[in-house]
Design a protein around this motif. Structure first.
Motif, PDB file in Angstrom:
ATOM      1  N   ALA A 102      37.813  31.744  87.814  1.00 33.18           N
ATOM      2  CA  ALA A 102      38.504  32.715  86.967  1.00 33.18           C
ATOM      3  C   ALA A 102      39.991  32.403  86.870  1.00 33.18           C
ATOM      4  O   ALA A 102      40.596  32.534  85.794  1.00 33.18           O
ATOM      5  CB  ALA A 102      38.294  34.121  87.516  1.00 33.18           C
ATOM      6  N   ALA A 103      40.591  31.984  87.986  1.00 27.45           N
ATOM      7  CA  ALA A 103      42.017  31.641  87.968  1.00 27.45           C
ATOM      8  C   ALA A 103      42.291  30.510  86.991  1.00 27.45           C
ATOM      9  O   ALA A 103      43.304  30.515  86.279  1.00 27.45           O
ATOM     10  CB  ALA A 103      42.474  31.259  89.374  1.00 27.45           C
ATOM     11  N   ALA A 104      41.388  29.538  86.944  1.00 33.32           N
ATOM     12  CA  ALA A 104      41.554  28.421  86.014  1.00 33.32           C
ATOM     13  C   ALA A 104      41.429  28.895  84.569  1.00 33.32           C
ATOM     14  O   ALA A 104      42.177  28.444  83.687  1.00 33.32           O
ATOM     15  CB  ALA A 104      40.523  27.336  86.308  1.00 33.32           C
ATOM     16  N   TYR A 105      40.491  29.815  84.311  1.00 33.57           N
ATOM     17  CA  TYR A 105      40.351  30.364  82.957  1.00 33.57           C
ATOM     18  C   TYR A 105      41.628  31.098  82.537  1.00 33.57           C
ATOM     19  O   TYR A 105      42.102  30.950  81.401  1.00 33.57           O
ATOM     20  CB  TYR A 105      39.170  31.335  82.890  1.00 33.57           C
ATOM     21  CG  TYR A 105      37.826  30.697  82.650  1.00 33.57           C
ATOM     22  CD1 TYR A 105      37.539  30.062  81.449  1.00 33.57           C
ATOM     23  CD2 TYR A 105      36.823  30.752  83.615  1.00 33.57           C
ATOM     24  CE1 TYR A 105      36.298  29.489  81.214  1.00 33.57           C
ATOM     25  CE2 TYR A 105      35.573  30.179  83.392  1.00 33.57           C
ATOM     26  CZ  TYR A 105      35.322  29.548  82.188  1.00 33.57           C
ATOM     27  OH  TYR A 105      34.093  28.975  81.963  1.00 33.57           O
ATOM     28  N   VAL A 106      42.181  31.902  83.433  1.00 34.82           N
ATOM     29  CA  VAL A 106      43.393  32.659  83.115  1.00 34.82           C
ATOM     30  C   VAL A 106      44.570  31.713  82.884  1.00 34.82           C
ATOM     31  O   VAL A 106      45.334  31.869  81.923  1.00 34.82           O
ATOM     32  CB  VAL A 106      43.710  33.666  84.235  1.00 34.82           C
ATOM     33  CG1 VAL A 106      45.079  34.312  84.012  1.00 34.82           C
ATOM     34  CG2 VAL A 106      42.630  34.739  84.314  1.00 34.82           C
ATOM     35  N   ALA A 107      44.720  30.726  83.758  1.00 32.48           N
ATOM     36  CA  ALA A 107      45.810  29.764  83.602  1.00 32.48           C
ATOM     37  C   ALA A 107      45.680  29.008  82.284  1.00 32.48           C
ATOM     38  O   ALA A 107      46.671  28.794  81.571  1.00 32.48           O
ATOM     39  CB  ALA A 107      45.823  28.789  84.777  1.00 32.48           C
ATOM     40  N   ALA A 108      44.459  28.598  81.950  1.00 34.47           N
ATOM     41  CA  ALA A 108      44.240  27.886  80.689  1.00 34.47           C
ATOM     42  C   ALA A 108      44.583  28.777  79.501  1.00 34.47           C
ATOM     43  O   ALA A 108      45.137  28.308  78.497  1.00 34.47           O
ATOM     44  CB  ALA A 108      42.792  27.413  80.595  1.00 34.47           C
ATOM     45  N   ALA A 109      44.258  30.063  79.606  1.00 34.00           N
ATOM     46  CA  ALA A 109      44.563  30.997  78.522  1.00 34.00           C
ATOM     47  C   ALA A 109      46.064  31.064  78.268  1.00 34.00           C
ATOM     48  O   ALA A 109      46.528  31.002  77.119  1.00 34.00           O
ATOM     49  CB  ALA A 109      44.018  32.385  78.865  1.00 34.00           C
ATOM     50  N   VAL A 110      46.841  31.167  79.344  1.00 35.98           N
ATOM     51  CA  VAL A 110      48.297  31.257  79.201  1.00 35.98           C
ATOM     52  C   VAL A 110      48.871  29.929  78.711  1.00 35.98           C
ATOM     53  O   VAL A 110      49.724  29.891  77.814  1.00 35.98           O
ATOM     54  CB  VAL A 110      48.934  31.674  80.540  1.00 35.98           C
ATOM     55  CG1 VAL A 110      50.462  31.651  80.437  1.00 35.98           C
ATOM     56  CG2 VAL A 110      48.454  33.065  80.940  1.00 35.98           C
ATOM     57  N   ARG A 111      48.402  28.839  79.291  1.00 38.82           N
ATOM     58  CA  ARG A 111      48.913  27.515  78.901  1.00 38.82           C
ATOM     59  C   ARG A 111      48.598  27.206  77.442  1.00 38.82           C
ATOM     60  O   ARG A 111      49.478  26.775  76.678  1.00 38.82           O
ATOM     61  CB  ARG A 111      48.311  26.433  79.810  1.00 38.82           C
ATOM     62  CG  ARG A 111      48.696  25.009  79.413  1.00 38.82           C
ATOM     63  CD  ARG A 111      48.032  23.972  80.295  1.00 38.82           C
ATOM     64  NE  ARG A 111      46.587  24.126  80.386  1.00 38.82           N
ATOM     65  CZ  ARG A 111      45.732  23.816  79.413  1.00 38.82           C
ATOM     66  NH1 ARG A 111      46.172  23.353  78.246  1.00 38.82           N
ATOM     67  NH2 ARG A 111      44.420  23.981  79.579  1.00 38.82           N
ATOM     68  N   GLU A 112      47.342  27.411  77.038  1.00 37.27           N
ATOM     69  CA  GLU A 112      46.946  27.092  75.666  1.00 37.27           C
ATOM     70  C   GLU A 112      47.674  27.968  74.651  1.00 37.27           C
ATOM     71  O   GLU A 112      48.018  27.512  73.558  1.00 37.27           O
ATOM     72  CB  GLU A 112      45.433  27.248  75.510  1.00 37.27           C
ATOM     73  CG  GLU A 112      44.615  26.130  76.148  1.00 37.27           C
ATOM     74  CD  GLU A 112      44.655  24.841  75.331  1.00 37.27           C
ATOM     75  OE1 GLU A 112      45.024  24.900  74.148  1.00 37.27           O
ATOM     76  OE2 GLU A 112      44.308  23.781  75.884  1.00 37.27           O
ATOM     77  N   THR A 113      47.916  29.219  75.002  1.00 37.81           N
ATOM     78  CA  THR A 113      48.650  30.097  74.090  1.00 37.81           C
ATOM     79  C   THR A 113      50.066  29.582  73.880  1.00 37.81           C
ATOM     80  O   THR A 113      50.590  29.591  72.758  1.00 37.81           O
ATOM     81  CB  THR A 113      48.676  31.534  74.639  1.00 37.81           C
ATOM     82  OG1 THR A 113      47.334  32.011  74.769  1.00 37.81           O
ATOM     83  CG2 THR A 113      49.435  32.464  73.702  1.00 37.81           C
ATOM     84  N   PHE A 114      50.692  29.122  74.959  1.00 35.98           N
ATOM     85  CA  PHE A 114      52.036  28.558  74.829  1.00 35.98           C
ATOM     86  C   PHE A 114      52.002  27.271  74.012  1.00 35.98           C
ATOM     87  O   PHE A 114      52.842  27.053  73.128  1.00 35.98           O
ATOM     88  CB  PHE A 114      52.617  28.292  76.217  1.00 35.98           C
ATOM     89  CG  PHE A 114      54.010  27.719  76.189  1.00 35.98           C
ATOM     90  CD1 PHE A 114      55.029  28.355  75.500  1.00 35.98           C
ATOM     91  CD2 PHE A 114      54.301  26.533  76.851  1.00 35.98           C
ATOM     92  CE1 PHE A 114      56.319  27.827  75.470  1.00 35.98           C
ATOM     93  CE2 PHE A 114      55.583  25.995  76.833  1.00 35.98           C
ATOM     94  CZ  PHE A 114      56.592  26.644  76.141  1.00 35.98           C
ATOM     95  N   GLU A 115      51.022  26.418  74.271  1.00 34.78           N
ATOM     96  CA  GLU A 115      50.932  25.147  73.553  1.00 34.78           C
ATOM     97  C   GLU A 115      50.710  25.353  72.060  1.00 34.78           C
ATOM     98  O   GLU A 115      51.247  24.613  71.234  1.00 34.78           O
ATOM     99  CB  GLU A 115      49.788  24.300  74.120  1.00 34.78           C
ATOM    100  CG  GLU A 115      50.042  23.733  75.509  1.00 34.78           C
ATOM    101  CD  GLU A 115      48.852  22.934  76.022  1.00 34.78           C
ATOM    102  OE1 GLU A 115      47.960  22.610  75.207  1.00 34.78           O
ATOM    103  OE2 GLU A 115      48.811  22.638  77.226  1.00 34.78           O
TER     104      GLU A 115
END
Length: 276
Positions: A102-115
């Protein structure tokens, strides 16, 4: 015409892939973990969602209008020291996976939104959010993240930021149909556009961006003016009753999140995608 997702006739490349998959009994590709963020802002006419139209040259969902998002990167799981908000275990219970996953999913969500939009759900403290990410130095970091020459945890650490997991709320879980050669196991989140930040048309993966009311997006798809895959369309449709962003975020706590895997039915040499 209102889109009927109970049994939707496929055409073009998708129909060819679906028919070949069924007729040849192909083994489905393993779905890769991915995250998507339904970024919201209030307007006088009600909530709006941020949408991107993917380049027609893309290997997956070409020409489709989507929310910001993408696959989980191996480095996304290493952000434990830069986390603020509900625990990874809490997200795991809501998302139906382990806390680490879940932590990886959340981190990916924040990172991809910024990208993909220039919006960063992170801040220098547990109660603040970055107010402006439009400078040249921010853009250089965004490009480095997009090109994978900079890891997300390293980016947060160097900037002295914490990931604001409390700004994300789980919303849906979709798995790409088995006939697709590229498949994703995607968790959808809702989040409000942070005060002071603005979206930017920055990603190379899209050729058009827009803020739209969910009802207008649904109407555009129904009128044949916009293309959307079922997850995006149904998420927009689910958002139409809400009066403001706060109501969307509040309702997320009561949503039952179960995986949705659309299936294919073949009838008289025609392929139908059944979602509902």
């Amino acid at each position: 015409m209102v889109r009927d997702l109970r049994s939707e006739l496929l055409s073009g490349r998708m129909a060819e892939a679906a028919l070949a998959h069924v007729r040849e009994g192909r083994t489905p590709a393993e779905p890769r973990p991915a995250s998507t963020v339904i970024l919201l802002r209030d307007s006088p006419a009600g909530p709006e969602v941020y949408l991107l139209r993917r380049q027609r040259s893309m290997a997956f969902a070409a020409g489709m209008t989507v929310f910001p998002g993408g696959r989980v990167d191996p480095t996304d799981s290493s952000i434990a020291d830069s986390w603020e908000g509900p625990s990874p275990e809490w997200f795991g219970e809501r998302l139906g996976c382990s806390g680490e996953t879940a932590a990886a999913y959340v981190a990916a969500a924040v990172r991809e939104t910024f990208e993909e939009s220039g919006v960063l759900l992170a801040g220098p403290s547990t109660e603040t959010v970055v107010s402006d990410t439009t400078g040249a130095d921010w853009e250089a970091d965004r490009v480095a993240l997009e090109g994978r020459s900079l890891g997300f945890a390293e980016f947060l650490h160097r900037r002295g930021l914490v990931l604001r997991a409390d700004l994300l709320a789980p919303w849906a879980h979709w798995i790409t149909p088995e006939f697709e050669p590229r498949r994703y196991d995607t968790r959808f989140f809702v989040a409000a556009l942070p005060a002071g930040q603005v979206t930017r048309d920055v990603t190379s993966e899209s050729d058009q961006v827009a803020w739209m009311r969910p009802a207008d997006a649904v109407a555009a798809v129904d009128a044949g003016e916009m293309l959307m895959l079922p997850p995006t369309y149904l998420c927009c449709r689910d958002l139409t009753p809400y009066a403001d962003v706060a109501a969307v975020l509040a309702s997320s706590a009561d949503r039952r999140i179960t995986p949705v895997l659309p299936t294919v039915r073949v009838d008289n040499d025609q392929a139908y995608l059944e979602t509902l």
